[in-house]
Design a protein around this motif. Sequence first.
Motif, PDB file in Angstrom:
ATOM      1  N   ARG A 163      25.752  21.788  37.245  1.00 23.39           N
ATOM      2  CA  ARG A 163      26.715  23.022  37.364  1.00 23.39           C
ATOM      3  C   ARG A 163      26.659  23.725  36.079  1.00 23.39           C
ATOM      4  NH1 ARG A 163      33.181  23.123  38.415  1.00 23.39           N
ATOM      5  NH2 ARG A 163      33.333  25.178  38.694  1.00 23.39           N
ATOM      6  N   TRP A 164      26.354  25.032  35.718  1.00 25.93           N
ATOM      7  CA  TRP A 164      26.470  25.674  34.516  1.00 25.93           C
ATOM      8  C   TRP A 164      27.289  26.856  34.621  1.00 25.93           C
ATOM      9  CZ3 TRP A 164      22.961  24.657  30.118  1.00 25.93           C
ATOM     10  CH2 TRP A 164      22.063  23.683  30.353  1.00 25.93           C
ATOM     11  N   ILE A 165      28.495  26.974  33.901  1.00 17.99           N
ATOM     12  CA  ILE A 165      29.452  27.981  34.003  1.00 17.99           C
ATOM     13  C   ILE A 165      29.242  28.713  32.486  1.00 17.99           C
ATOM     14  CG2 ILE A 165      31.934  28.381  33.745  1.00 17.99           C
ATOM     15  CD1 ILE A 165      32.349  25.746  35.144  1.00 17.99           C
ATOM     16  N   VAL A 166      29.302  30.123  33.044  1.00 16.32           N
ATOM     17  CA  VAL A 166      29.089  31.104  31.946  1.00 16.32           C
ATOM     18  C   VAL A 166      30.311  31.973  32.066  1.00 16.32           C
ATOM     19  CG1 VAL A 166      27.676  33.098  31.170  1.00 16.32           C
ATOM     20  CG2 VAL A 166      26.644  31.123  32.313  1.00 16.32           C
ATOM     21  N   PRO A 167      31.256  31.934  30.885  1.00 15.94           N
ATOM     22  CA  PRO A 167      32.389  32.613  31.201  1.00 15.94           C
ATOM     23  C   PRO A 167      32.369  34.157  30.760  1.00 15.94           C
ATOM     24  CG  PRO A 167      32.075  31.421  28.892  1.00 15.94           C
ATOM     25  CD  PRO A 167      31.041  31.194  29.702  1.00 15.94           C
ATOM     26  N   PHE A 168      31.111  34.750  31.186  1.00 10.86           N
ATOM     27  CA  PHE A 168      30.921  36.122  31.199  1.00 10.86           C
ATOM     28  C   PHE A 168      30.186  36.617  32.374  1.00 10.86           C
ATOM     29  CE2 PHE A 168      31.053  34.091  27.097  1.00 10.86           C
ATOM     30  CZ  PHE A 168      31.899  34.906  26.239  1.00 10.86           C
ATOM     31  N   PRO A 169      30.377  37.912  32.359  1.00 10.87           N
ATOM     32  CA  PRO A 169      29.596  38.468  33.724  1.00 10.87           C
ATOM     33  C   PRO A 169      27.890  38.378  33.744  1.00 10.87           C
ATOM     34  CG  PRO A 169      30.878  40.261  32.581  1.00 10.87           C
ATOM     35  CD  PRO A 169      30.997  38.926  31.680  1.00 10.87           C
TER      36      PRO A 169
ATOM     37  N   VAL B 148      17.719  27.996  30.183  1.00  9.57           N
ATOM     38  CA  VAL B 148      17.460  26.737  29.631  1.00  9.57           C
ATOM     39  C   VAL B 148      17.878  26.180  30.816  1.00  9.57           C
ATOM     40  CG1 VAL B 148      19.054  25.094  28.498  1.00  9.57           C
ATOM     41  CG2 VAL B 148      18.514  27.345  27.433  1.00  9.57           C
ATOM     42  N   SER B 149      18.764  26.514  31.838  1.00  7.08           N
ATOM     43  CA  SER B 149      18.904  25.778  32.950  1.00  7.08           C
ATOM     44  C   SER B 149      18.086  25.536  34.172  1.00  7.08           C
ATOM     45  CB  SER B 149      20.178  26.228  33.892  1.00  7.08           C
ATOM     46  OG  SER B 149      19.843  27.638  34.421  1.00  7.08           O
ATOM     47  N   THR B 150      16.956  26.503  33.915  1.00 14.10           N
ATOM     48  CA  THR B 150      15.538  26.397  34.680  1.00 14.10           C
ATOM     49  C   THR B 150      14.895  25.365  34.158  1.00 14.10           C
ATOM     50  OG1 THR B 150      15.965  28.734  35.356  1.00 14.10           O
ATOM     51  CG2 THR B 150      13.767  27.822  35.486  1.00 14.10           C
TER      52      THR B 150
ATOM     53  N   VAL C 134      22.989  25.379  38.992  1.00 16.13           N
ATOM     54  CA  VAL C 134      23.486  26.339  39.879  1.00 16.13           C
ATOM     55  C   VAL C 134      24.305  26.886  38.629  1.00 16.13           C
ATOM     56  CG1 VAL C 134      25.513  26.514  41.484  1.00 16.13           C
ATOM     57  CG2 VAL C 134      23.780  25.017  41.877  1.00 16.13           C
ATOM     58  N   VAL C 135      24.007  28.267  38.395  1.00 20.14           N
ATOM     59  CA  VAL C 135      24.558  28.867  37.202  1.00 20.14           C
ATOM     60  C   VAL C 135      25.929  29.793  37.957  1.00 20.14           C
ATOM     61  CG1 VAL C 135      24.438  30.667  35.464  1.00 20.14           C
ATOM     62  CG2 VAL C 135      22.747  28.990  36.059  1.00 20.14           C
TER      63      VAL C 135
ATOM     64  N   HIS D 219      28.216  16.538  34.932  1.00 19.25           N
ATOM     65  CA  HIS D 219      27.246  17.499  35.676  1.00 19.25           C
ATOM     66  C   HIS D 219      27.653  18.953  35.696  1.00 19.25           C
ATOM     67  CE1 HIS D 219      25.875  13.630  37.485  1.00 19.25           C
ATOM     68  NE2 HIS D 219      24.803  14.049  37.499  1.00 19.25           N
ATOM     69  N   THR D 220      28.810  18.973  34.848  1.00 15.43           N
ATOM     70  CA  THR D 220      29.103  20.478  34.496  1.00 15.43           C
ATOM     71  C   THR D 220      28.932  20.732  32.978  1.00 15.43           C
ATOM     72  OG1 THR D 220      30.821  20.217  36.417  1.00 15.43           O
ATOM     73  CG2 THR D 220      30.945  22.081  34.792  1.00 15.43           C
ATOM     74  N   VAL D 221      28.213  21.804  32.810  1.00 15.19           N
ATOM     75  CA  VAL D 221      27.988  22.362  31.535  1.00 15.19           C
ATOM     76  C   VAL D 221      28.600  23.808  31.287  1.00 15.19           C
ATOM     77  CG1 VAL D 221      26.216  22.924  29.967  1.00 15.19           C
ATOM     78  CG2 VAL D 221      25.752  21.157  31.638  1.00 15.19           C
ATOM     79  N   LEU D 222      29.086  24.038  30.076  1.00 14.65           N
ATOM     80  CA  LEU D 222      29.900  25.230  29.829  1.00 14.65           C
ATOM     81  C   LEU D 222      29.160  25.926  28.820  1.00 14.65           C
ATOM     82  CD1 LEU D 222      32.295  27.486  30.112  1.00 14.65           C
ATOM     83  CD2 LEU D 222      33.264  25.831  28.512  1.00 14.65           C
ATOM     84  N   PHE D 223      28.649  27.065  28.935  1.00 16.12           N
ATOM     85  CA  PHE D 223      27.891  27.780  27.725  1.00 16.12           C
ATOM     86  C   PHE D 223      29.105  28.558  27.012  1.00 16.12           C
ATOM     87  CE2 PHE D 223      26.107  31.240  25.304  1.00 16.12           C
ATOM     88  CZ  PHE D 223      24.855  30.926  25.063  1.00 16.12           C
ATOM     89  N   VAL D 224      29.226  28.192  25.676  1.00 17.21           N
ATOM     90  CA  VAL D 224      30.495  28.894  25.038  1.00 17.21           C
ATOM     91  C   VAL D 224      29.893  29.706  23.678  1.00 17.21           C
ATOM     92  CG1 VAL D 224      31.855  27.175  25.666  1.00 17.21           C
ATOM     93  CG2 VAL D 224      30.742  26.981  23.294  1.00 17.21           C
ATOM     94  N   VAL D 225      30.618  30.713  23.322  1.00 15.27           N
ATOM     95  CA  VAL D 225      30.414  31.447  22.219  1.00 15.27           C
ATOM     96  C   VAL D 225      31.725  31.177  21.424  1.00 15.27           C
ATOM     97  CG1 VAL D 225      29.085  33.034  23.474  1.00 15.27           C
ATOM     98  CG2 VAL D 225      31.638  33.459  23.134  1.00 15.27           C
ATOM     99  N   PRO D 226      31.333  31.796  20.102  1.00 18.06           N
ATOM    100  CA  PRO D 226      32.462  31.208  18.933  1.00 18.06           C
ATOM    101  C   PRO D 226      33.876  31.696  19.394  1.00 18.06           C
ATOM    102  CG  PRO D 226      30.647  32.269  17.925  1.00 18.06           C
ATOM    103  CD  PRO D 226      30.252  32.321  19.398  1.00 18.06           C
TER     104      PRO D 226
END
Length: 139
Positions: A32-38, A50-52, A63-64, A87-94
């Motif tokens: 599970r990939w969490i993107v905290p943006f639209p 990257v997840s693909t 799963v994004v 099994h959960t990954v978070l994409f973060v920015v600064p």
Amino acid sequence: MKSKVQMVLLALAMSAASASHAQSAWPSKPIRWIVPFPPGGPADVVTRIVSTKLAERTGQPAVVENRAGAGGNVGHEAAARAAPDGHTVLFVVPAIVTNPFFLKASIDPFKELAPVIHLDSAWMVLLANPAFPAATSPR
């Protein structure tokens, strides 16, 4: 005496072997990939690429989830509350570092999340119309 030492070593070897068999291979379920943006922004695009590739290599689906809101805090909280099973990954920015200082964050990213890898770097560029009277020093 020699047989007692051998028995202890054998017992240790057997316990180590059984402990190694108890662990399952990663990943054992979808990542599970969490993107905290639209959807559609840079973080979303990089995460999907990257997840693909990771899904192809591991044989597990990716799963994004786009969890936008509160300057990224909605997604950050979702990742912090996920099961700590890897099994959960978070994409973060600064902004994840500065959000707790400026926004009422419900998590402390330094205590509740762990960095895994530096994945991407992006450049920021400021553009203006050539007629704009910009200068490097105040006029």
